[in-house]
Design a protein around this motif. Structure first.
Motif, PDB file in Angstrom:
ATOM      1  N   ALA A  41      13.676  10.156  22.689  1.00  0.00           N
ATOM      2  CA  ALA A  41      13.659  11.005  23.892  1.00  0.00           C
ATOM      3  C   ALA A  41      13.874  12.469  23.517  1.00  0.00           C
ATOM      4  N   LEU A  42      14.753  12.700  22.553  1.00  0.00           N
ATOM      5  CA  LEU A  42      15.035  14.083  22.149  1.00  0.00           C
ATOM      6  C   LEU A  42      13.830  14.708  21.440  1.00  0.00           C
ATOM      7  N   LEU A  43      13.144  13.907  20.645  1.00  0.00           N
ATOM      8  CA  LEU A  43      11.930  14.405  19.986  1.00  0.00           C
ATOM      9  C   LEU A  43      10.874  14.743  21.038  1.00  0.00           C
ATOM     10  N   GLN A  44      10.769  13.862  22.028  1.00  0.00           N
ATOM     11  CA  GLN A  44       9.800  14.067  23.096  1.00  0.00           C
ATOM     12  C   GLN A  44      10.072  15.377  23.833  1.00  0.00           C
ATOM     13  N   LYS A  45      11.351  15.624  24.133  1.00  0.00           N
ATOM     14  CA  LYS A  45      11.711  16.868  24.816  1.00  0.00           C
ATOM     15  C   LYS A  45      11.360  18.077  23.954  1.00  0.00           C
ATOM     16  N   GLY A  46      11.573  17.940  22.663  1.00  0.00           N
ATOM     17  CA  GLY A  46      11.234  19.025  21.737  1.00  0.00           C
ATOM     18  C   GLY A  46       9.749  19.349  21.791  1.00  0.00           C
ATOM     19  N   ARG A  47       8.948  18.311  21.995  1.00  0.00           N
ATOM     20  CA  ARG A  47       7.504  18.517  22.055  1.00  0.00           C
ATOM     21  C   ARG A  47       7.074  19.104  23.395  1.00  0.00           C
ATOM     22  N   GLU A  48       7.904  18.918  24.415  1.00  0.00           N
ATOM     23  CA  GLU A  48       7.547  19.448  25.736  1.00  0.00           C
ATOM     24  C   GLU A  48       7.828  20.937  25.861  1.00  0.00           C
ATOM     25  N   MET A  49       8.544  21.483  24.885  1.00  0.00           N
ATOM     26  CA  MET A  49       8.864  22.908  24.943  1.00  0.00           C
ATOM     27  C   MET A  49       7.931  23.678  24.019  1.00  0.00           C
ATOM     28  N   GLN A  50       7.621  24.918  24.404  1.00  0.00           N
ATOM     29  CA  GLN A  50       6.805  25.773  23.552  1.00  0.00           C
ATOM     30  C   GLN A  50       7.724  26.525  22.606  1.00  0.00           C
ATOM     31  N   TRP A  51       7.486  26.356  21.336  1.00  0.00           N
ATOM     32  CA  TRP A  51       8.306  27.061  20.342  1.00  0.00           C
ATOM     33  C   TRP A  51       7.528  28.259  19.833  1.00  0.00           C
TER      34      TRP A  51
END
Length: 698
Positions: A391-401
């Motif tokens: 879930a944490l990886l998924q959230k990381g992917r949902e954000m623009q870095w």
RNA sequence: GGGCGGUUAGCUCAGUGGUAGAGCGUUUCGUUUACACCGAAGUGGUCGGGGGUUCGAAUCCCUCACCGCCCACCA
């Protein structure tokens, strides 16, 4: 004469005078104020980093904070209702260390109350300095939003976060091995561990088996032999078949331990055999859990050896109780480092050191104190994260870095998590964990959680509702500062999750935020923890964009540090350069990139400012009496006031520049925007347009 | 040990497949009623090394080197 014409008459630009003149106006007019009445979609919410109050602001703050300010101002120019707050992270271990240093005191030598009082004094003073510098730097904060992570509202939000997680069993208390800093005498989290290089010695020491065979183990921590609970061996070791299942006796103490096969033992390194102690390292912990080994913790919270009384008794059966007890007597009360020397002496006397080799080891240490860590068993509050990696990886992917590759550091960290997130600290100046332990008959030890309407609460002075102080044992631990700063978007938005709201309307308008600006050094802490909290509380991202800024390095491309005497302070630059020049300097480097402090760029900044000033003067000299009939250039073109081809040309160039700069800014590329604007202004407008215009004017 | 970023003009840095760029420095000339400076022109780079893909590579792939950062339990 109006103010403007007076300015034009000033031949030379005096930046500081201009700032002093305009600052009160901006303040009075509330230019940077966020308007809560405006809709969410017309707003832009920034989750500003609250600088840690643990010393002075450094040039890196000026660098990265300015870069964020550029984005904030751009969004404001786009017509957004920009929420741009400022706060201070002013509690926790870093702050305590500042206070101890500055006041030359030690927290453990005084009452908690007195220490906290001193802490408040010190942080108030530091924050005044921070405030002054931010104002001086022209940060366009909405100062009405100023918050402190130790303030009542932040404490309330942070405790609410704890209660919400506790209510869904994502926050739990358990007595378990955790990372321990024996110097600051507190548990710490995985993110606070740094590896440091030490010169150590690898000893080869014989254990014996029940049938009299000798087995050499390799170890750099012979002082942990009394904590040994098993002898580990690789299943493919030539002697494994013969040894596995048998009992072994530890060196010197002759305590009985099982011989266990496990693939985590290396065949190449050491002797192929290793002692499993509670606890020398993480592998020991894994073995201890997996093979349900007994617990023999001999390192205390202060780093001294203790609790070895059972040695030779029923729990720790020894073949030679007398010898074991003698060794125990010698070691008890010694610091681990001294104990190592001592036990090596004893082993040598007994002829039990077969070889010793100097080795360079990497040892996990506490980031703050620098002390080598121990793993000891203590009651701690943990946030469950190990079961939520996906879930944490998924959230990381949902954000623009921005830049995108910074995401890898986040993912790398999440993939390598080894511990749940320990948030309790055995310290003083922090947000208290809102819990008590009942002493009532029949419910002894039961955890009592505060209720939301009691927050913020200090369990040390206030009992839970329905109880008296005599009926409860208060939780004395405070939360780590990350446990609080990880809810910075929630502190701002005044809400945690459904049912845990302070101001639901405000929460809707400010959460999730649009932008989290921060340094790359705290991706594994601040960015990570904030994502953890938002995931656990709301199952959402805490913000949509991350702008990761780099560091400002010294001339030798290394980190500025006092010990190297290469530090340039913000105050020093401000003495020699105008704020605009400093802002120009910061705007010259892309997100994520470290930069070397450069006087050159600052000079260019000043030149550019002078050029802007003088171009305005030229125009002002000739148009100050004009009353424009048309509000915009496009209007004027339409009415054929502007007709010369070169007028049309410059207007076209301007529009193109605006388009380019806007596009760049929307991608957080303020550097490219600056480049486009600068080229337009200097080359097109000054060198060409204004020079040509002179022919018309004179 | 794993990962990421960097290596482009003397300096600080842009530039992600189509004839090498900016600013500073430097050289020459010109201006001195917007500019304790400004303008014009010039100098300067086999884009870290090697290999590959391609009609074409600073740019994509492989490999090596150096610098920096992040991560890692190896006794």
């Amino acid at each position: 004469m109006t103010d403007n014409t007076k300015d034009i008459a000033e031949k030379k630009l005096d930046s500081t005078a201009q700032e002093d003149k305009w600052a009160p106006y901006w303040e009075k007019e509330g230019i940077y104020h966020w308007d809560p009445k405006i809709a969410r979609e017309d707003s832009y919410v920034i989750d500003t980093p609250p600088p840690t109050v643990s010393g002075h602001l450094h040039i890196g703050h000026v660098y990265s904070f300015t870069q964020t300010d550029l984005v904030g101002r751009f969004q404001r120019m786009m017509g957004k209702n920009v929420y741009y707050p400022i706060g201070f992270d002013d509690n926790g271990l870093p702050t305590e260390r500042l206070v101890e240093k500055e006041k030359n005191v030690r927290a453990i030598d005084m009452t908690r109350e007195d220490f906290i009082k001193i802490c408040h004094e010190v942080v108030d003073k530091s924050e005044d300095v921070f405030r002054g510098l931010f104002r001086r730097l022209g940060m366009s904060y909405d100062w009405r939003t100023e918050y402190k992570t130790i303030s009542a509202n932040a404490r309330k939000t942070s405790q609410m976060s704890a209660l919400h997680l506790y209510s869904k069993d994502d926050l739990y208390r358990s007595v378990q091995p955790s990372l321990w800093d024996p110097l600051d005498r507190t548990a710490i989290a995985q993110a606070e561990v740094v590896e440091k290089e030490f010169n150590g010695v690898m000893y080869q020491i014989p254990f014996t088996t029940e049938d009299g065979q000798e087995v050499l183990i390799g170890t750099t921590r012979p002082e942990l032999i009394p904590a040994c609970v098993a002898l580990m061996c690789h299943p493919d070791h030539p002697r494994a078949k013969d040894l596995i299942g048998k009992k072994a006796y530890t060196a010197l103490f002759e305590v009985e331990v099982p011989i266990i096969a496990d693939e985590r033992v290396s065949l190449e390194k050491g002797t192929g055999f290793v002692q499993c102690c509670t606890f020398g390292d993480l592998t020991d912990m894994e073995w201890w859990k997996e093979y349900k080994l007994p617990l023999r913790v001999i390192v205390g919270r202060d780093g001294l050896l203790r609790d070895m009384d059972g040695m030779g008794g029923q729990d720790w059966p020894s073949r030679n109780p007398e010898q074991a007890q003698k060794a125990v007597a010698e070691l008890t009360g010694q610091h681990v480092r001294k104990a190592k020397t001592k036990i090596v002496e004893m082993l040598k006397e007994a002829g039990l050191v077969r070889s010793e080799n100097n080795v360079v080891q990497m040892i996990p240490c506490a980031e703050r104190s620098g002390a080598p860590l121990e793993i000891i068993v203590t009651p701690q509050w943990m946030i469950r994260i190990l079961d939520k990696k996906e879930a944490l990886l998924q959230k990381g992917r949902e954000m623009q870095w921005h830049p995108d590759y910074m995401r890898l550091r986040y993912e790398d960290w999440v993939n390598n998590l080894k511990w749940d997130w320990g948030i309790s600290r055995q310290r003083y100046f922090g947000v208290p964990l809102p819990f008590w332990y009942s002493k009532r008959k029949g419910e002894e030890g039961k955890i009592i959680a505060a209720t939301i309407d009691e927050l913020p609460v200090d369990p040390l002075t206030t009992p839970p509702r329905g109880y008296t102080m005599d009926e409860v044992e208060p939780e004395k631990d405070v939360m780590d500062t990350w446990a609080t700063s990880s809810v910075s978007p929630q502190i701002q938005s005044q809400g945690i999750a459904d049912g845990f709201m302070i101001d639901a309307e405000r929460h809707k308008k400010l959460f999730p935020a649009d932008l989290r600006p921060q340094g790359h050094d705290i991706i594994t802490t601040w960015a990570f923890y904030t994502t953890v909290k938002a995931t656990l509380h709301q199952n959402t991202v805490p913000f949509h964009n991350l702008a990761i800024s780099g560091w400002c390095l010294a001339a030798d491309k290394t980190k500025m540090s006092k010990s190297k005497n290469n530090v340039i302070t913000p105050q020093q630059i401000l003495e020699n350069h105008s704020v605009e020049a400093i802002r120009y300097w910061a705007a010259n480097f892309k997100l994520g990139r470290d930069t070397i402090y450069s006087e050159e760029i600052l000079k260019t900044g000043r030149r550019t400012l002078t050029k802007l000033w003088n171009a305005s003067r030229l125009v002002g000299m000739h148009v100050s009496d004009l009353k424009p009939a048309h509000k915009t250039a496009a209007d004027a073109v339409a009415h054929e006031v502007i007709h010369a081809p070169f007028d049309r040309w410059i207007i076209g160039q301007m529009h193109q520049t605006i388009e380019t700069a806007t596009k760049n800014f929307l991608e957080y590329d303020y550097t490219a925007a600056l480049e486009a604007i600068e080229k337009f202004f200097w080359k097109d407008y000054c060198d060409n347009y204004l020079e040509l215009a002179k022919g018309r004017l004179y």
